[in-house]
Design an enzyme around this catalytic site. Structure first.
Site, PDB file in Angstrom:
ATOM      1  N   HIS A  49       0.838  -1.186   0.000  1.00 16.62           N
ATOM      2  CA  HIS A  49       0.000   0.000   0.000  1.00 16.62           C
ATOM      3  C   HIS A  49       0.883   1.250   0.000  1.00 16.62           C
ATOM      4  O   HIS A  49       2.073   1.184   0.312  1.00 16.62           O
ATOM      5  CB  HIS A  49      -0.849   0.079   1.279  1.00 16.62           C
ATOM      6  CG  HIS A  49      -1.610  -1.151   1.622  1.00 16.62           C
ATOM      7  ND1 HIS A  49      -2.978  -1.248   1.504  1.00 16.62           N
ATOM      8  CD2 HIS A  49      -1.205  -2.345   2.135  1.00 16.62           C
ATOM      9  CE1 HIS A  49      -3.390  -2.431   1.908  1.00 16.62           C
ATOM     10  NE2 HIS A  49      -2.326  -3.128   2.297  1.00 16.62           N
ATOM     11  N   TYR A  50       0.285   2.404  -0.283  1.00 17.02           N
ATOM     12  CA  TYR A  50       0.903   3.655   0.124  1.00 17.02           C
ATOM     13  C   TYR A  50      -0.030   4.354   1.100  1.00 17.02           C
ATOM     14  O   TYR A  50      -1.233   4.129   1.122  1.00 17.02           O
ATOM     15  CB  TYR A  50       1.285   4.556  -1.050  1.00 17.02           C
ATOM     16  CG  TYR A  50       0.191   5.070  -1.958  1.00 17.02           C
ATOM     17  CD1 TYR A  50      -0.961   5.683  -1.478  1.00 17.02           C
ATOM     18  CD2 TYR A  50       0.347   4.970  -3.335  1.00 17.02           C
ATOM     19  CE1 TYR A  50      -1.932   6.172  -2.332  1.00 17.02           C
ATOM     20  CE2 TYR A  50      -0.623   5.453  -4.193  1.00 17.02           C
ATOM     21  CZ  TYR A  50      -1.762   6.064  -3.683  1.00 17.02           C
ATOM     22  OH  TYR A  50      -2.718   6.546  -4.532  1.00 17.02           O
ATOM     23  N   THR A  51       0.557   5.213   1.942  1.00 17.02           N
ATOM     24  CA  THR A  51      -0.202   5.805   3.042  1.00 17.02           C
ATOM     25  C   THR A  51      -1.068   6.975   2.609  1.00 17.02           C
ATOM     26  O   THR A  51      -2.099   7.239   3.213  1.00 17.02           O
ATOM     27  CB  THR A  51       0.754   6.300   4.131  1.00 17.02           C
ATOM     28  OG1 THR A  51       1.640   7.268   3.560  1.00 17.02           O
ATOM     29  CG2 THR A  51       1.559   5.143   4.715  1.00 17.02           C
ATOM     30  N   GLU A 116       2.684  -0.900   4.424  1.00 15.94           N
ATOM     31  CA  GLU A 116       2.399   0.478   4.024  1.00 15.94           C
ATOM     32  C   GLU A 116       3.718   1.195   3.734  1.00 15.94           C
ATOM     33  O   GLU A 116       4.696   1.049   4.474  1.00 15.94           O
ATOM     34  CB  GLU A 116       1.668   1.224   5.144  1.00 15.94           C
ATOM     35  CG  GLU A 116       0.257   0.737   5.413  1.00 15.94           C
ATOM     36  CD  GLU A 116      -0.766   1.383   4.500  1.00 15.94           C
ATOM     37  OE1 GLU A 116      -0.379   2.229   3.665  1.00 15.94           O
ATOM     38  OE2 GLU A 116      -1.963   1.044   4.637  1.00 15.94           O
ATOM     39  N   HIS A 154      -2.549  -3.190  -3.350  1.00 22.50           N
ATOM     40  CA  HIS A 154      -3.920  -3.037  -2.871  1.00 22.50           C
ATOM     41  C   HIS A 154      -4.887  -2.914  -4.052  1.00 22.50           C
ATOM     42  O   HIS A 154      -6.002  -3.434  -4.019  1.00 22.50           O
ATOM     43  CB  HIS A 154      -3.988  -1.786  -1.987  1.00 22.50           C
ATOM     44  CG  HIS A 154      -5.139  -1.776  -1.043  1.00 22.50           C
ATOM     45  ND1 HIS A 154      -5.429  -0.713  -0.226  1.00 22.50           N
ATOM     46  CD2 HIS A 154      -6.111  -2.708  -0.781  1.00 22.50           C
ATOM     47  CE1 HIS A 154      -6.503  -0.980   0.499  1.00 22.50           C
ATOM     48  NE2 HIS A 154      -6.931  -2.184   0.188  1.00 22.50           N
ATOM     49  N   ASP A 164      -3.723   2.252  -4.760  1.00 22.37           N
ATOM     50  CA  ASP A 164      -2.357   2.133  -4.240  1.00 22.37           C
ATOM     51  C   ASP A 164      -1.786   0.734  -4.491  1.00 22.37           C
ATOM     52  O   ASP A 164      -2.554  -0.225  -4.533  1.00 22.37           O
ATOM     53  CB  ASP A 164      -2.308   2.483  -2.743  1.00 22.37           C
ATOM     54  CG  ASP A 164      -3.270   1.676  -1.886  1.00 22.37           C
ATOM     55  OD1 ASP A 164      -4.444   1.560  -2.285  1.00 22.37           O
ATOM     56  OD2 ASP A 164      -2.862   1.178  -0.823  1.00 22.37           O
TER      57      ASP A 164
END
Length: 247
Positions: A49-51, A116, A154, A164
């Protein structure tokens, strides 16, 4: 009372109770007759994921409390400087994936480890961060006997709902290090009658919403937000399924 003031039998009792509190829960209806023939449940996938937040500090706070959709967590967070934070034990279920599927897996939180990355989705991922991610993936693959191909985004498991880690994420770099999947650039074109939607499903994508599946696929393998498949996509999908990258 301090432990140093307890008698030896009392101390043993206290330690035994403490051990029970940290062990697996037991059903009070049953007589406990333990068997050594068991193992921890192992994850089957890693989800990246990215935040989409402005700092590690903010993301750590969110992952320990909640976001707009409710309580959320992940097993790991990697900062832009490469520092790795762990928030949930690998053996436990973190709340990072949400609704979705990948291949035959439909409860992703129970079957995956969530990582993440501190990134807003609009900037390249720093080298230190990717190097740390690769070290972590090596560790997870070794400890959990995970197939190195079982690394997804994700957006892969939730087409149309999530984007993401986004089109800037370096999937080819991960593949060159042994993780995830990537097409052979020298693969031949697909044969007559090749079904690209079937290929997407074989790779792992849910295809009940074909346009969403295509957009997630293109984000990962073409780095764009295309909504239709062209000849290059058919070659890529044929290469991925021909080499046996389907789950």
């Amino acid at each position: 009372m301090k432990l140093s003031h307890l008698s030896i039998p009392a101390l043993a009792c206290v330690l035994a109770l403490a051990a029970c509190q940290h062990g697996a829960p037991r059903n009070p209806m049953a007589t406990w007759v333990p068997s050594p023939n068991h193992d921890l449940r192992r994850p089957q996938l890693v989800v990246i994921h990215y935040t989409e937040q402005e700092s590690v500090a903010r993301s750590l706070a969110t992952l320990r409390t909640r976001n707009a959709g409710g309580r959320v967590s992940a097993h790991y967070l990697i900062g832009r400087d490469g520092r790795i934070y762990q928030l949930v034990s690998d053996r436990y279920r973190a709340w990072h994936a949400g609704a979705g599927s990948w291949g035959t897996i439909h409860e992703l939180n129970s079957a995956s480890i969530g990582i993440e990355l501190d990134n807003n989705g609009r900037e390249p991922f720093p080298e230190a961060q990717i190097e740390a991610l690769l070290r972590l993936l090596e560790d997870l693959a070794a400890r959990h006997r995970l197939p190195k191909s079982a690394v997804i985004g994700h957006s892969d498991l939730a087409p149309g709902r999530k984007i993401d880690p986004g089109p800037l994420f370096p999937w080819k770099r991960l593949f060159d290090a042994g993780f995830g999947i990537w097409p052979d650039p020298d693969a031949p074109p697909p044969p007559d009658g090749f079904d690209p939607m079937l290929a997407l499903r074989l790779i792992g994508y849910a295809i009940d919403d074909p346009e969403a599946a295509i957009r997630s696929y293109r984000m990962r393998f073409r780095g764009d937000n295309g909504r239709a498949l062209d000849a290059q996509d058919l070659r890529i999908l044929h290469a991925l399924t021909r080499r046996g990258d389907a789950p």
